[in-house]
Scaffold this motif. Structure first.
Motif, PDB file in Angstrom:
ATOM      1  N   ALA A 195      -2.001 -25.023  29.175  1.00 23.39           N
ATOM      2  CA  ALA A 195      -3.320 -24.566  28.561  1.00 23.39           C
ATOM      3  C   ALA A 195      -3.185 -23.404  28.079  1.00 23.39           C
ATOM      4  CB  ALA A 195      -4.265 -24.787  29.881  1.00 23.39           C
ATOM      5  N   ALA A 196      -2.295 -22.432  28.816  1.00 23.72           N
ATOM      6  CA  ALA A 196      -2.090 -20.894  28.601  1.00 23.72           C
ATOM      7  C   ALA A 196      -1.707 -20.876  27.208  1.00 23.72           C
ATOM      8  CB  ALA A 196      -1.496 -20.453  29.375  1.00 23.72           C
ATOM      9  N   VAL A 197      -0.439 -21.866  26.883  1.00 22.59           N
ATOM     10  CA  VAL A 197       0.028 -21.961  25.614  1.00 22.59           C
ATOM     11  C   VAL A 197      -0.653 -22.372  24.378  1.00 22.59           C
ATOM     12  CG1 VAL A 197       1.729 -23.218  24.030  1.00 22.59           C
ATOM     13  CG2 VAL A 197       2.434 -22.625  26.338  1.00 22.59           C
ATOM     14  N   VAL A 198      -1.690 -23.283  24.639  1.00 25.31           N
ATOM     15  CA  VAL A 198      -2.692 -23.572  23.318  1.00 25.31           C
ATOM     16  C   VAL A 198      -3.619 -22.443  23.462  1.00 25.31           C
ATOM     17  CG1 VAL A 198      -4.778 -25.254  22.901  1.00 25.31           C
ATOM     18  CG2 VAL A 198      -2.659 -26.046  24.100  1.00 25.31           C
ATOM     19  N   ALA A 199      -4.271 -21.853  24.437  1.00 26.52           N
ATOM     20  CA  ALA A 199      -4.936 -20.685  24.416  1.00 26.52           C
ATOM     21  C   ALA A 199      -4.446 -19.491  23.941  1.00 26.52           C
ATOM     22  CB  ALA A 199      -5.386 -20.208  25.719  1.00 26.52           C
ATOM     23  N   THR A 200      -2.891 -19.131  23.706  1.00 23.78           N
ATOM     24  CA  THR A 200      -2.355 -18.116  23.206  1.00 23.78           C
ATOM     25  C   THR A 200      -2.346 -18.445  21.581  1.00 23.78           C
ATOM     26  OG1 THR A 200      -1.110 -17.797  25.148  1.00 23.78           O
ATOM     27  CG2 THR A 200      -0.309 -16.918  23.261  1.00 23.78           C
ATOM     28  N   LEU A 201      -2.128 -19.818  21.283  1.00 25.38           N
ATOM     29  CA  LEU A 201      -2.131 -20.120  20.166  1.00 25.38           C
ATOM     30  C   LEU A 201      -3.407 -19.902  19.189  1.00 25.38           C
ATOM     31  CD1 LEU A 201      -0.084 -23.572  19.998  1.00 25.38           C
ATOM     32  CD2 LEU A 201       0.799 -21.069  19.010  1.00 25.38           C
ATOM     33  N   MET A 202      -4.485 -20.201  19.781  1.00 19.47           N
ATOM     34  CA  MET A 202      -5.557 -19.763  19.399  1.00 19.47           C
ATOM     35  C   MET A 202      -5.969 -18.636  19.288  1.00 19.47           C
ATOM     36  SD  MET A 202      -8.415 -22.574  21.103  1.00 19.47           S
ATOM     37  CE  MET A 202      -9.722 -21.913  20.229  1.00 19.47           C
ATOM     38  N   LEU A 203      -5.393 -17.631  20.209  1.00 17.95           N
ATOM     39  CA  LEU A 203      -5.778 -16.131  20.041  1.00 17.95           C
ATOM     40  C   LEU A 203      -4.890 -15.567  18.771  1.00 17.95           C
ATOM     41  CD1 LEU A 203      -6.512 -13.468  21.429  1.00 17.95           C
ATOM     42  CD2 LEU A 203      -4.649 -13.554  22.899  1.00 17.95           C
ATOM     43  N   LEU A 204      -3.602 -15.988  18.725  1.00 22.99           N
ATOM     44  CA  LEU A 204      -2.863 -15.581  17.798  1.00 22.99           C
ATOM     45  C   LEU A 204      -3.541 -15.922  16.235  1.00 22.99           C
ATOM     46  CD1 LEU A 204       0.568 -15.946  18.821  1.00 22.99           C
ATOM     47  CD2 LEU A 204      -0.623 -13.835  18.930  1.00 22.99           C
ATOM     48  N   LEU A 205      -3.999 -17.141  15.962  1.00 23.54           N
ATOM     49  CA  LEU A 205      -4.431 -17.666  14.920  1.00 23.54           C
ATOM     50  C   LEU A 205      -5.769 -16.856  14.527  1.00 23.54           C
ATOM     51  CD1 LEU A 205      -3.653 -21.459  15.041  1.00 23.54           C
ATOM     52  CD2 LEU A 205      -2.458 -19.709  13.432  1.00 23.54           C
ATOM     53  N   SER A 206      -6.891 -16.674  15.527  1.00 22.88           N
ATOM     54  CA  SER A 206      -7.857 -16.216  15.376  1.00 22.88           C
ATOM     55  C   SER A 206      -7.694 -14.734  15.012  1.00 22.88           C
ATOM     56  CB  SER A 206      -8.911 -16.281  16.723  1.00 22.88           C
ATOM     57  OG  SER A 206      -9.152 -17.499  17.084  1.00 22.88           O
TER      58      SER A 206
END
Length: 281
Positions: free
Chosen positions: A249-260
């Motif tokens: 879940a943290a990996v997906v959240a990190t990807l969202m954070l970086l892309l955003s």
């Protein structure tokens, strides 16, 4: 250098620069930086192989694609229609104007779950709007189109309330002057009115996008949540948490954070260029 130092040391009725900076950095660290650092550390604990597997899995890529493309599309639609709505509210007097102006804030006041249930009921095949579209084989609820409808609904007030004060400060005389000088209506819109409003419009676009990309409550009721079809990234994070896969879940959240962050930084750079060119209205 000396001028800069002396400017920092200018007396002020407010607390000194050092105290204000210290309070600001402390609050920023507690509220933003430390939680983000914890997110990155949790994602890193999965290990390079697991991080790559989660980040490149078809389900993750499909969810990220729907969340970000849907948010960009919704923000673009809101930028166009939000500008038009703000213009109508500022420039025209008509019966029901105050009612419409108040209705713009409804997405702010409604709980997201209530908004999602209402949208699902309206756009379902047996709903008011969905029933009208069903004979034409157009499905909104439980499809990616339903996701975009929900994102447009929750993002519209951000554009309207950002652009509206700028339009109120923009004198109507410039429109009359442009008409007297022979400018067509479209030329008046794009060369006289739009340039000073553009920085505020881009701010509204960024706010609408940021809200849409992380929206959860109003989307899950109308999306149908079908993996690889109508599943959004925030839902995928919740699913991994329910499966006790905290690192995933943290990996997906990190990807969202970086892309955003990358997209918002790009838009802010364009916005800064627009402000330098047209001025800060």
């Amino acid at each position: 250098m000396t001028a800069t130092v002396s400017r920092w040391r200018e007396p002020s009725i407010l607390p000194g620069f050092g105290l204000a900076l210290g309070i600001t950095l402390t609050a920023l660290s507690l509220i933003v930086l430390i939680p983000l650092a914890a997110l990155f550390l949790k994602a890193a604990s999965a290990g390079p192989a697991d991080i790559w597997a989660v980040a490149t899995s078809p389900r993750t890529l499909a969810a990220l694609r729907l969340s970000f493309l849907g948010a960009l599309f919704a923000a673009a639609v809101n930028a166009v229609f939000g500008l038009i709505l703000a213009w109508v509210l500022v420039r025209y007097e008509f019966p029901g104007r105050r009612l419409i102006d108040a209705a713009v804030d409804l997405p702010f006041a409604l709980p997201t779950a209530v908004a999602g249930i209402a949208l699902a009921a309206i756009y379902a095949p047996n709903g008011w709007v969905g029933g009208l579209l069903a004979p034409y084989d157009i499905k909104v609820a439980y499809t990616p189109l339903g996701v975009m409808v929900a994102l447009i609904f929750i993002g519209l007030p951000f554009v309207v309330r950002t652009v509206q004060p700028v339009l109120e400060e923009l004198p109507a005389d410039i429109e009359e002057a442009a008409a007297l000088l022979g400018a067509s209506r479209w030329r008046t819109v794009f060369q006289v009115l739009l340039p000073p409003v553009l920085p505020a419009l881009m701010t509204g676009f960024v706010l609408a996008f940021a809200r849409a990309v992380g929206e959860y409550g109003s989307v899950i009721f109308i999306a149908g949540n079908v993996p690889m079809v109508s599943e959004i990234a925030p839902l995928l994070i919740v699913i991994r948490l329910e499966q006790f896969d905290y690192a995933g879940a943290a990996v997906v959240a990190t990807l969202m954070l970086l892309l955003s962050f990358a997209l918002i930084l790009l838009v802010n750079l364009v916005q800064a260029r627009a402000r330098r060119r047209f001025g800060n209205v």
